[in-house]
Design a protein around this motif. Structure first.
Motif, PDB file in Angstrom:
ATOM      1  N   MET A 133       0.841  -1.195   0.000  1.00  0.00           N
ATOM      2  CA  MET A 133       0.000   0.000   0.000  1.00  0.00           C
ATOM      3  C   MET A 133       0.881   1.252   0.000  1.00  0.00           C
ATOM      4  N   THR A 134       0.550   2.193  -0.878  1.00  0.00           N
ATOM      5  CA  THR A 134       1.271   3.458  -0.897  1.00  0.00           C
ATOM      6  C   THR A 134       0.963   4.248   0.376  1.00  0.00           C
ATOM      7  N   ARG A 135       2.013   4.752   1.014  1.00  0.00           N
ATOM      8  CA  ARG A 135       1.825   5.545   2.227  1.00  0.00           C
ATOM      9  C   ARG A 135       2.144   7.006   2.018  1.00  0.00           C
ATOM     10  N   VAL A 136       3.064   7.290   1.093  1.00  0.00           N
ATOM     11  CA  VAL A 136       3.489   8.669   0.836  1.00  0.00           C
ATOM     12  C   VAL A 136       3.414   8.926  -0.666  1.00  0.00           C
ATOM     13  N   VAL A 137       2.822  10.054  -1.032  1.00  0.00           N
ATOM     14  CA  VAL A 137       2.686  10.439  -2.433  1.00  0.00           C
ATOM     15  C   VAL A 137       3.324  11.810  -2.626  1.00  0.00           C
ATOM     16  N   TYR A 161       5.616  15.942  -0.174  1.00  0.00           N
ATOM     17  CA  TYR A 161       5.447  14.516   0.112  1.00  0.00           C
ATOM     18  C   TYR A 161       4.323  14.407   1.144  1.00  0.00           C
ATOM     19  N   LEU A 162       3.201  13.820   0.717  1.00  0.00           N
ATOM     20  CA  LEU A 162       1.987  13.841   1.520  1.00  0.00           C
ATOM     21  C   LEU A 162       1.520  12.432   1.871  1.00  0.00           C
ATOM     22  N   PRO A 163       0.826  12.271   3.004  1.00  0.00           N
ATOM     23  CA  PRO A 163       0.171  10.991   3.271  1.00  0.00           C
ATOM     24  C   PRO A 163      -0.817  10.672   2.151  1.00  0.00           C
ATOM     25  N   TYR A 164      -0.940   9.415   1.837  1.00  0.00           N
ATOM     26  CA  TYR A 164      -1.786   8.975   0.721  1.00  0.00           C
ATOM     27  C   TYR A 164      -3.172   9.610   0.772  1.00  0.00           C
ATOM     28  N   ALA A 165      -3.800   9.618   1.950  1.00  0.00           N
ATOM     29  CA  ALA A 165      -5.177  10.108   2.080  1.00  0.00           C
ATOM     30  C   ALA A 165      -5.297  11.612   1.872  1.00  0.00           C
TER      31      ALA A 165
END
Length: 287
Positions: free
Chosen positions: A1-5, A11-15
């Motif tokens: 699962m991607t956690r950081v985008v 660089y942000l939390p996925y949500a």
């Protein structure tokens, strides 16, 4: 699962990751993307992926959002922050946000949107799939005339994949108006005919110039395996001795059924297995 985008410098939390509601990638599919394999925490064929990214952006007149070196740093940071050892890293560049209108925004009024994410892939499951091979379903190719540009305009591929999945297949092979297979919905298509000749369609506007495809050509050269680049029909594919696809997500993946018909003896062929085993010996690795 991607956690950081990564989105436009952050660089942000996925949500929490998102883009402007009037981003042209969201509204017009006015965007380019690349998907690179990650193997042992290393990027596979980064140079070729960046070459293709630049070419695709140039065809749509979207500026490169930053230097290739800076893009490479972002790719690596996203891989590390998501702790991906085996998986994929996805990079997307759009023309940016502008009031919704079909013509390109005036020069200098928008900045490209850049998104990057990385996800792990279960390597054991991928190898198990390769051991058994996959099934494909043929579907009419309803895409636009510039499939050589890697745009996010993927609805025809989505529909083909959905139809394939409903029929118990893992990939769709797209068929042009002359009855020839162009490529897979997310892969390049290959067969080994009854005489043992390896065949794949030549590059051009009808297919994406796959990076994995290009690296496999290097394998063929190293192994002194001849190749014929020409279109092949659905009937040829079904009667082939072997078949396989190439993609960043699966490298060389055997095809053992087409439209419910077994290919060869219904198991991955010897040449396909050989090419899969040799593939990573010919690629570029970079950290």
């Amino acid at each position: 699962m991607t956690r950081v985008v990564y989105v436009n410098g952050r660089y942000l939390p996925y949500a929490e990751a998102g883009v402007h509601v009037e981003d042209r990638g969201f509204q017009f599919a006015d965007a380019i993307y690349e998907v690179c394999e990650v193997n042992g925490g290393r990027l596979v064929d980064e140079t070729r992926h960046m070459d293709r990214l630049e070419r695709s952006l140039g065809e749509l007149r979207i500026p490169l959002p930053m230097s290739r070196r800076a893009l490479g740093l972002i790719l690596r940071k996203v891989i590390r922050r998501n702790r991906v050892e085996t998986g994929l890293v996805y990079l997307q560049v759009t023309r940016g946000a502008a009031p919704r209108d079909f013509p390109f925004p005036a020069a200098g009024t928008t900045n490209p949107t850049l998104v990057c994410l990385a996800r792990r892939v279960d390597g054991a499951k991928r190898e198990a799939r390769a051991e058994g091979g996959i099934a494909v379903k043929t579907m009419p190719d309803i895409r636009w005339g510039r499939c050589d540009i890697k745009t996010v305009m993927l609805l025809p591929a989505v529909l083909a994949k959905e139809a394939a999945a409903a029929d118990g297949a893992q990939e769709a092979w797209l068929v042009d108006s002359d009855g020839f297979i162009t490529e897979g919905a997310s892969s390049n298509a290959w067969i080994v005919d009854k005489a043992g000749t390896l065949i794949t369609r030549p590059t051009g506007n009808a297919i994406l110039p796959g990076v994995t495809r290009r690296s496999l050509l290097d394998v063929l050269s190293r192994e002194n395996i001849p190749l014929v680049e020409r279109p092949f029909s659905v009937d040829e594919a079904i009667s082939a001795r072997e078949a396989f696809i190439t993609s960043a997500s699966g490298t060389v993946m055997p095809v053992v059924r087409i439209n419910g018909v077994s290919i060869g003896n219904g198991y991955p062929g010897d040449l396909t297995r050989r090419l899969r085993s040799k593939f990573h010996q010919a690629v570029e690795f970079s950290r």
